[in-house]
Write a protein that holds these residues in place. Structure first.
Motif, PDB file in Angstrom:
ATOM      1  N   GLU A 104      81.859 111.562  37.867  1.00 38.70           N
ATOM      2  CA  GLU A 104      80.661 112.247  38.357  1.00 38.70           C
ATOM      3  C   GLU A 104      79.607 111.963  37.293  1.00 38.70           C
ATOM      4  O   GLU A 104      79.844 112.245  36.116  1.00 38.70           O
ATOM      5  N   THR A 105      78.488 111.339  37.676  1.00 34.35           N
ATOM      6  CA  THR A 105      77.514 110.953  36.652  1.00 34.35           C
ATOM      7  C   THR A 105      76.280 111.859  36.681  1.00 34.35           C
ATOM      8  O   THR A 105      75.895 112.372  37.729  1.00 34.35           O
ATOM      9  N   PHE A 106      75.693 111.992  35.516  1.00 32.81           N
ATOM     10  CA  PHE A 106      74.478 112.794  35.360  1.00 32.81           C
ATOM     11  C   PHE A 106      73.552 112.013  34.441  1.00 32.81           C
ATOM     12  O   PHE A 106      73.970 111.557  33.380  1.00 32.81           O
ATOM     13  N   SER A 107      72.309 111.822  34.861  1.00 33.42           N
ATOM     14  CA  SER A 107      71.358 111.153  33.971  1.00 33.42           C
ATOM     15  C   SER A 107      70.358 112.177  33.431  1.00 33.42           C
ATOM     16  O   SER A 107      69.736 112.906  34.203  1.00 33.42           O
ATOM     17  N   ALA A 108      70.226 112.198  32.121  1.00 31.29           N
ATOM     18  CA  ALA A 108      69.332 113.173  31.485  1.00 31.29           C
ATOM     19  C   ALA A 108      67.866 112.864  31.773  1.00 31.29           C
ATOM     20  O   ALA A 108      67.019 113.747  31.708  1.00 31.29           O
ATOM     21  N   THR A 109      67.563 111.589  32.051  1.00 33.99           N
ATOM     22  CA  THR A 109      66.174 111.204  32.300  1.00 33.99           C
ATOM     23  C   THR A 109      66.082 110.374  33.577  1.00 33.99           C
ATOM     24  O   THR A 109      67.061 109.797  34.023  1.00 33.99           O
ATOM     25  N   THR A 110      64.877 110.313  34.127  1.00 33.34           N
ATOM     26  CA  THR A 110      64.607 109.419  35.253  1.00 33.34           C
ATOM     27  C   THR A 110      63.790 108.247  34.714  1.00 33.34           C
ATOM     28  O   THR A 110      63.334 108.272  33.560  1.00 33.34           O
ATOM     29  N   ALA A 111      63.567 107.261  35.582  1.00 29.29           N
ATOM     30  CA  ALA A 111      62.788 106.084  35.182  1.00 29.29           C
ATOM     31  C   ALA A 111      61.336 106.442  34.874  1.00 29.29           C
ATOM     32  O   ALA A 111      60.626 105.668  34.236  1.00 29.29           O
ATOM     33  N   MET A 112      60.899 107.590  35.329  1.00 29.30           N
ATOM     34  CA  MET A 112      59.504 107.981  35.119  1.00 29.30           C
ATOM     35  C   MET A 112      59.328 108.784  33.828  1.00 29.30           C
ATOM     36  O   MET A 112      58.226 109.197  33.493  1.00 29.30           O
ATOM     37  N   GLU A 113      60.419 109.018  33.110  1.00 28.12           N
ATOM     38  CA  GLU A 113      60.337 109.790  31.859  1.00 28.12           C
ATOM     39  C   GLU A 113      60.539 108.880  30.651  1.00 28.12           C
ATOM     40  O   GLU A 113      61.385 107.980  30.686  1.00 28.12           O
ATOM     41  N   ASP A 114      59.786 109.168  29.610  1.00 30.28           N
ATOM     42  CA  ASP A 114      59.875 108.401  28.370  1.00 30.28           C
ATOM     43  C   ASP A 114      61.143 108.830  27.608  1.00 30.28           C
ATOM     44  O   ASP A 114      61.230 109.972  27.149  1.00 30.28           O
ATOM     45  N   PRO A 115      62.117 107.932  27.476  1.00 29.32           N
ATOM     46  CA  PRO A 115      63.372 108.343  26.831  1.00 29.32           C
ATOM     47  C   PRO A 115      63.271 108.595  25.330  1.00 29.32           C
ATOM     48  O   PRO A 115      64.196 109.126  24.723  1.00 29.32           O
ATOM     49  N   HIS A 116      62.122 108.228  24.714  1.00 31.03           N
ATOM     50  CA  HIS A 116      61.955 108.560  23.290  1.00 31.03           C
ATOM     51  C   HIS A 116      61.661 110.054  23.128  1.00 31.03           C
ATOM     52  O   HIS A 116      61.953 110.626  22.090  1.00 31.03           O
TER      53      HIS A 116
END
Ligand SMILES: [Zn+2]
Length: 304
Positions: free
Chosen positions: A47-59
């Protein structure tokens, strides 16, 4: 009757304590590309969870309670590493207090640790706002890097969730075969892009440029993480008037004002690249990300 009830209670307790045999391995990914890769390898066992979306700055991510809760429940963590998440991942790991996924454990995979890191400085220096002090962490835009991370992810998942080891290995074999075929196709489609001069907003495309042989002539940011200044852009304008570029690339989350300004002044197209899974409508998975990346570049440079 009393004995029978006691047996029922004890059996119930045992079921409550023992992990369900079919429980899915919960994977916490810092960025969408790693969540996508985890789905390719983990299939229906994870089951996967991504903390960010492509529209969020991962820094720059806020260590909000929902992320801490997801980290607390996770069985495995996969992130880019090399300092990309330095401002938030350590806070999440500490606040969640989940011993399984702490750094150094097998269930904590830093993607950049298994690839050849580019722009690695001789010494770590965070002065003057540089947010890539350990080297460039945006490793996902070279598909050969994805292949290396997939291999490591499979090996580690097979240990963390040993019951499903054969399943992960077979998923990897299928993915790997498809991926290597796709790489050949992408490399052939992108041959004409070799040597194309590009300007980038942030150093997000270093691995893509390296892979396809694009020539990065300038960055809109004076230093990684330092927003473009008027003075820096005016200097770039002078340079580009002498040595024109074919495209100004920005990621799905970069602001567009600087690239649009430079595009208006030079006539060079400003292009929003998908950058990661979910970065545009076509980039629905890793295959779509690279299909769309190459199609976008060829469209922008007039080589359709
Ligand atoms: Zn960066």
């Amino acid at each position: 009757m009393r004995i029978f009830s006691s047996i029922l209670i004890i059996t119930g307790l045992l079921f409550a304590i023992a992990p369900a045999a079919n429980a899915k391995t919960k994977i916490f990914a810092c960025e969408p590309e790693w969540a996508s890769l985890a789905k390719e390898i983990g299939g229906d066992k994870v089951e996967t969870f991504s903390a960010t979306t492509a529209m969020e700055d991962p820094h720059h991510v806020r260590a909000k309670p929902s992320l801490i809760a997801a980290m607390r429940k996770s069985d495995f963590v996969i992130c880019s590493g090399s300092g990309l998440e330095i401002g938030w991942l350590p806070v999440l790991l500490q606040s969640a207090g989940n011993s399984k996924v702490q750094p150094g454990n097998i269930a904590n995979l830093q993607a950049s640790s298994v690839v050849h890191l580019l722009e690695k400085p001789a010494s770590v220096d965070r002065s003057q706002g540089d947010i890539h002090p350990e080297g460039n962490p945006h490793v996902q835009l070279n598909p050969h890097n994805i292949a290396l991370v997939a291999k490591e992810l499979t090996a580690r998942l097979s240990q963390v969730d040993a019951v499903n080891s054969a399943y992960y290995k077979s998923q990897y074999a299928v993915f790997s075969e498809k991926w290597q075929q796709a790489i050949k196709r992408w490399e052939s489609e992108a041959l004409s892009l070799k040597g194309t001069p590009v300007v980038v907003h942030h150093m997000s495309f270093t691995y893509l440029n390296d892979w396809l042989g694009l020539t990065q002539v300038a960055t809109l940011e004076p230093k990684p993480g330092v927003p473009p200044t008027t003075g820096h852009l005016e200097e770039l304008l002078k340079t580009l008037n002498v040595h024109p570029a074919k495209a100004i690339l920005r990621s799905s989350y970069d602001p567009d004002d600087a690239s649009n300004w430079l595009s208006e002044k030079t006539g060079t197209p400003a292009i929003k690249m998908p950058y990661t899974v979910g970065g545009n409508e076509s980039a629905t998975d890793l295959f779509g990300l690279f299909d769309s990346t190459i199609a976008t570049l060829k469209g922008a440079t007039g080589d359709k």
